[in-house]
Structures are given as C-alpha cells and as structure tokens.
Design a protein around this motif. Structure first.
Motif, PDB file in Angstrom:
ATOM      1  N   ARG A 420       0.817  -1.210   0.000  1.00  0.00           N
ATOM      2  CA  ARG A 420       0.000   0.000   0.000  1.00  0.00           C
ATOM      3  C   ARG A 420       0.853   1.263   0.000  1.00  0.00           C
ATOM      4  O   ARG A 420       0.377   2.339  -0.338  1.00  0.00           O
ATOM      5  CB  ARG A 420      -0.938  -0.001   1.222  1.00  0.00           C
ATOM      6  N   ARG A 421       2.132   1.105   0.376  1.00  0.00           N
ATOM      7  CA  ARG A 421       3.015   2.281   0.421  1.00  0.00           C
ATOM      8  C   ARG A 421       4.190   2.184  -0.542  1.00  0.00           C
ATOM      9  O   ARG A 421       4.755   3.211  -0.927  1.00  0.00           O
ATOM     10  CB  ARG A 421       3.532   2.477   1.853  1.00  0.00           C
ATOM     11  N   ASP A 422       4.591   0.972  -0.912  1.00  0.00           N
ATOM     12  CA  ASP A 422       5.758   0.785  -1.776  1.00  0.00           C
ATOM     13  C   ASP A 422       5.429  -0.178  -2.910  1.00  0.00           C
ATOM     14  O   ASP A 422       4.703  -1.159  -2.705  1.00  0.00           O
ATOM     15  CB  ASP A 422       6.949   0.231  -0.979  1.00  0.00           C
ATOM     16  N   ALA A 423       5.988   0.112  -4.064  1.00  0.00           N
ATOM     17  CA  ALA A 423       5.885  -0.804  -5.204  1.00  0.00           C
ATOM     18  C   ALA A 423       7.305  -1.195  -5.599  1.00  0.00           C
ATOM     19  O   ALA A 423       7.956  -0.538  -6.418  1.00  0.00           O
ATOM     20  CB  ALA A 423       5.172  -0.133  -6.369  1.00  0.00           C
ATOM     21  N   VAL A 424       7.835  -2.233  -4.964  1.00  0.00           N
ATOM     22  CA  VAL A 424       9.182  -2.717  -5.250  1.00  0.00           C
ATOM     23  C   VAL A 424       9.102  -3.653  -6.444  1.00  0.00           C
ATOM     24  O   VAL A 424       8.305  -4.597  -6.460  1.00  0.00           O
ATOM     25  CB  VAL A 424       9.789  -3.434  -4.032  1.00  0.00           C
ATOM     26  N   THR A 425       9.940  -3.405  -7.438  1.00  0.00           N
ATOM     27  CA  THR A 425       9.857  -4.163  -8.691  1.00  0.00           C
ATOM     28  C   THR A 425      11.099  -4.987  -8.987  1.00  0.00           C
ATOM     29  O   THR A 425      11.046  -5.879  -9.821  1.00  0.00           O
ATOM     30  CB  THR A 425       9.617  -3.209  -9.864  1.00  0.00           C
ATOM     31  N   ARG A 426      12.223  -4.688  -8.323  1.00  0.00           N
ATOM     32  CA  ARG A 426      13.473  -5.391  -8.643  1.00  0.00           C
ATOM     33  C   ARG A 426      14.248  -5.711  -7.370  1.00  0.00           C
ATOM     34  O   ARG A 426      14.355  -4.883  -6.469  1.00  0.00           O
ATOM     35  CB  ARG A 426      14.367  -4.519  -9.540  1.00  0.00           C
ATOM     36  N   LEU A 427      14.791  -6.904  -7.349  1.00  0.00           N
ATOM     37  CA  LEU A 427      15.739  -7.323  -6.325  1.00  0.00           C
ATOM     38  C   LEU A 427      17.040  -7.648  -7.051  1.00  0.00           C
ATOM     39  O   LEU A 427      17.067  -8.499  -7.944  1.00  0.00           O
ATOM     40  CB  LEU A 427      15.215  -8.555  -5.580  1.00  0.00           C
TER      41      LEU A 427
END
Length: 601
Positions: A420-427
């Motif tokens: 709801r606060r972060d959209a992490v797309t890559r590790l």
C-alpha cells in the motif's frame, strides 16, 4: 565569552549558570505548554482518539492525519509539542543558554509532510480534540513496520465520539535482533527535561535509536546543542534510545562527517581541516565515524585522503529521499570494510524523522554499546520502507565467509514491503560493485525472493539491493534538488548529476544491505584486483586536485566562511596545510601501490 563557547563545544549543561527562570521556561516547553488555549470546550463535538498496537493491545504513539470533509487538515491543541533546530541565528551559536529559548520559540504541534503536502501531528497513544460537527477521516502511521490505519467518522453536535485505530505489524524486526535508527537528526535537547517528549516523538516514528547531532563549524558550535554526551546522556524509553552525536567537522572541502556514540563532543578547532584527529579520538572513545550525504560534497576528497586509515566505519548512502551507492562501492572495492547507514537530516531539509533509516543487527538486548558495535561491523541495511535480508553461504550481513578454495555458494535473499506504500519491482544481487542477478517477478504480493547458487572464484564482497517507487506521494525532481545541494566545482559531483533524470519522477522506494565479505584462500584479496586499481586511480586524481587547491594562490578561491554555511576560513586551512599535505602524501603512496599492483590478474 570564551568560556561560554567552550561550554557549548563540550556539550555541558547550559542552564546552571543562568538561573532558575530559564529552567522553568525550558520545562514548560518540554512538557508541552502552549500559549494557544484548548478550544475543545467551545467546539460542538469532541473526538476521543485511541491508537493501539494490535500485537500488544497497548496504546502506542503515532503520527496522525486528521482531515475534515472539505480536505482541511486539523491539528488539535493537545497534540504532542515538537521542536527542532536548523536555523542560522548568530547569537544562538555563541551563547549556549539561548538554546532554551530556541526550543521554546520553535515549539509547535503540527509537522509538514512534504511527501503528501498535508500537515500532521503526533499523539502519545490517546488524544482528545474538539471538532465542529461534520464528517472526518483520521489515519495513523508508525514507522515502516506497521500498516497505516485509517477510519472515517462523524461528529454530531454535542456528541463525544470515540474512535480507535489499531496499528497492525507487517514486519517485526526487533524480534530478530534488528533495530531501526536515524543517524542524522538535528533536534536540540539543552536539558534532560526535554528527553521524555522527544522519546515519545521518536516512538511515534518507531525509531529505536535516535541520533541527535550537535552540529559544528570551524569557529563554533553551530546548532542543536545537546545537554551531554556518552552513557550519562543516553535516555531510554523501552526500546527507544536518544543518543547524542555530532556532525563535526563539516566543510564543503572535505565533506560532512558524523560521529556516533562518543563520550564527549570532540572538537579540534585549531586543526579543523584534519578530520583524522577527531576520528582517532572518537575510536578511542568507542564511537563510530562516518560520512553524511552519500560521501559527496567534498567527502570524495576526504575519502581519498583518509579512507585507507581504518578510521571510517560507515557512509550514509540513503539521505534526503535519494539512494546513492557509488562512493560506498568504491570503498568496498578497495577492501575497506565500511557499512551503510541512512538518515533524514531532519529538519535541515524537508522531511520526517526516520523517513530514511537503517537497521543494525544487535547481539543480545539493545544497548548503546552493542548498537555502536553493530554499526562499526557493518551489520546494517538501509531503507525508506522495504525490509531486506541476505545470507551468503550462511554468513549474515556484515560478516565474513571463508572458503578454502573457489566453489559454489548458495545465496538467499528477500525483500518484503507494504504494497500500500511501496511498489518494489526489482531485487538485485551486487557482487564487487556489479549487478550480477536481477529478480523482477514477485513471489507474492509484498515480497520478492532470491535463492540461487553462485560460483565464487576469488575473494569478493556481495550485497543485495531493492528498487521501486513510493505509492501515493508527490513527484520529485532529484536532479534539480541536488543541484541546489552540491557545490558543482568538482567534476565528480557533475558526473553524479548527469546520471539523474531531468524532470519530475515518482520518489524511489529503496533498500540495500551491508556487504557480506567472502575470502577465498589462495586468491588475491579484494584490494589487489582490477576494480581496486581503477578506484585507486580515481582517488589519486582527487588527491591531485585537492593538493592543487592547497597552493597559496588558490586557497582564497575555495577556503571561505560563507555565513553559517559549511565553509572554512583560509587561515584555518593554512594552519593545517602542512599536516594535510602529509596526509595526502601518505594516501598517495597507498593508492599508488594499489593502482600499480597487477598481482590480482
């Protein structure tokens, strides 16, 4: 006057010489006194708000946003009083006891949230507010480990409306020995009576270790005086600690340095350009030394001069909303075991305490000494929201894995986040400064994992970083922002800016682990490998430029004291020039040997 300045430099008590009246005023400020009257008795209705930790059922401090139906934000008269310092008031710098007045003059109940454009406030678990009849929305936030809680409600004329918000954890890092910290807060506490209010404020942001930095210049203590340093000045409220630190020495020539955990304020004004003197004394006191602001703004030259000495423990790689890792990677590629930290620099630039933070893995119960040890050993990760984990062959962040021979090592990593606060797309798996593996497909909502064997053929360092964007926040223009922050007289800063987008972008969501060191017996150490040679050559160029500036005919070009900025007087530079040139010569010998060393090929 000289005695007053000395008292400020040493961080001693600031009230004892100036009487009972000032103490009473300071206590009123610390206890939340406010000239504004409580208007709840005159309002048509009353809100009774309670914020609870869902895991304990107990009231807990939080940051609150209260909004009426027309979009106006409301700050109740009984909100927690806060205060901070980052203004240039000349007489404040010279007369220590005026810090009491500074805190009182700057006290307020609301805090501007630059990421949403709205005003919020802090509450210690419960709060009562008088409200006109109507519809409202209230939300509560507590650091990064709790989900945001929100509720809508209506207040009728004459009604007392009770609203309870329950803060639910999506992560519990202290349970695994990880404690969050902001290494860069400019909040003054000129007397111990200020400590309880500050601790509630920090608990509301779920900051376990709040480092309150007294900031200095070559001529005086600049802002944010602390009432003491070392164990006697540590204030504790549960698992929240207030620690005195310092941002000193700090110049545009050699960067802004931070010392965490020293037993006293360390200041050597007669040799202000010689940072190593302060850092050596800090290590003798059991403190940790580092560079703020990504090791930019002059710190590139400071790293080149003193990086090889073993006096630096950390670099602030996440600051002012932006991650930047390149200078830290350079140090790691030279085999320097320096860890990453993060800090908000609140309130010197728009932000919130703990927006940029780092976690340190502490062995046993949280204590100031064990926390400093964890920072010094690089057992840290930085974040502005995501939680990141890494093991390399079973070795944890900041630790060393030893291999008898080259071979395969299993690497496990994970990033978790509140979608709801972060959209992490890559590790991204980073080995010796290069991304060697990317995982983009999330295993589940709010999580990306990595589990892979990697062939290790020589000694190296390995870390993990996560990338994405923040949700529901205002767009930012990082290049324009940094242009206003960095002195562009150095080509290194120009190169940093060239890699940033020109226009506005969504703010980054970022996390990065400290390094895991892998030593493979019978192979060249990290400092003898080709990447180390390239870094050493770059650092030699910085040494050459710094040495050229020390020529008599050039000192006046850059050695200046611009008001209350971060300058240094030409006379102060001349006083330390011989010693600084000697330090440059020693660094040149070290880096020249590395640059020529081809044994690692």
């Amino acid at each position: 006057m000289r005695r007053l300045v000395d008292e400020a430099r040493e961080g001693r008590g600031v009230v004892k010489r100036f009487g009972f009246v000032l103490l009473v005023l300071a206590l009123l400020g610390a206890c939340g006194g406010d000239p504004a009257a409580d208007r709840s008795s005159r309002a048509p209705g009353t809100l009774e708000l309670a914020i609870r930790d869902a895991s304990t059922g107990e009231p807990t401090p939080a940051r609150i946003e209260l909004t009426s139906a027309d979009g106006a934000t409301i700050v109740p008269d009984r909100a927690l009083m806060i205060f901070d310092d980052c203004r240039n008031v000349p007489w404040h710098n010279w007369v220590p006891w005026t810090a009491q007045f500074q805190a009182l003059a700057k006290r307020r109940r609301g805090i501007a949230n630059p990421y949403t454009g709205r005003t919020e406030f802090y509450a210690g678990g419960t709060i009562t507010a008088g409200l006109p009849a109507g519809r409202y929305t209230v939300s509560a936030t507590k650091g990064i480990e709790y989900e945001r809680a929100r509720a809508g409600f209506e207040v009728a004329p004459g009604e007392t409306r009770r609203v309870e918000l329950e803060l639910v954890r999506w992560a519990d890092l202290p349970a695994a020995g990880w404690y969050g910290a902001d290494d860069h807060l400019h909040i003054q506490r000129p007397h111990p009576r200020f400590d309880p209010a500050i601790a509630i404020w920090m608990r509301a942001e779920d900051i376990h270790v709040a480092n309150l930095l007294q900031m200095g210049l070559a001529r005086d203590v600049h802002i944010t005086p602390q009432h003491g340093f070392g164990p006697r000045a540590v204030y504790r409220d549960g698992d929240t600690m207030l620690l005195s630190g310092q941002e000193n020495p700090r110049t545009h020539v050699l960067g802004h340095s931070i010392v965490l955990g020293a037993r006293r304020y360390i200041d050597l004004p007669s040799s202000y350009a010689l940072y190593d003197g302060v850092w050596r004394e800090a290590h003798e006191q059991g403190a940790a030394n580092g560079y703020a602001h990504w090791a930019l703004g002059g710190a590139e030259e400071g790293l080149a001069v003193w990086g090889h000495t073993g006096l630096l423990d950390f670099i602030e790689v996440l600051n002012l909303g932006l991650p930047f890792y390149e200078r830290w990677y350079e140090a790691l590629d030279l085999g320097l075991r320096i860890g990453p930290t993060a800090g908000s620099d609140y309130p010197c630039l728009p932000g919130l305490p703990g927006r940029e933070r780092f976690y340190a893995r502490v062995e046993g119960p949280l204590a100031a000494e064990s926390w400093i040890e964890a920072v010094s050993r690089g057992r840290t990760f930085v974040t502005n929201g995501p939680v990141i984990e890494l093991t390399v062959g079973g070795a944890a962040i900041g630790d060393e894995l030893r291999l008898a021979a080259p071979g395969e090592v299993r690497i496990e990593g994970r990033v978790r986040f509140d979608p709801r606060r972060d959209a992490v797309t890559r590790l991204e798996l980073v080995r010796a400064g290069e991304v060697v593996l990317v995982v983009e497909a999330p295993r589940s909502a709010g999580e990306i994992t990595l589990d892979t064997p990697v062939e290790i053929d020589r000694s190296t360092w390995i870390a993990l970083r996560a990338r994405g964007v923040k949700r529901d926040e205002k767009r930012i223009a990082p290049r324009r922002f940094l242009e206003s922050m960095l002195a562009l007289e150095r080509g290194t800063n120009a190169a940093v800016l060239a890699g940033l987008p020109e226009g506005a972008v969504e703010p980054p969501a970022a996390a990065h682990t400290g390094a895991v060191w892998v030593t493979v017996d019978g192979t060249p150490p990290i400092e003898r490998q080709p990447r180390a040679r390239a870094v050493a050559a770059a650092w030699l160029a910085r040494l050459e430029e710094l040495e050229a500036r020390l020529a008599e005919e050039r000192i006046a070009e850059w050695a200046r004291f611009p008001g209350r900025g971060d300058g240094i007087d030409a006379g102060d530079v001349r006083a330390s020039r011989d010693a600084l040139l000697a330090a440059i010569a020693a660094a040149r010998r070290t880096h020249s040997e590395t640059a020529r060393d081809r044994r690692g090929e």
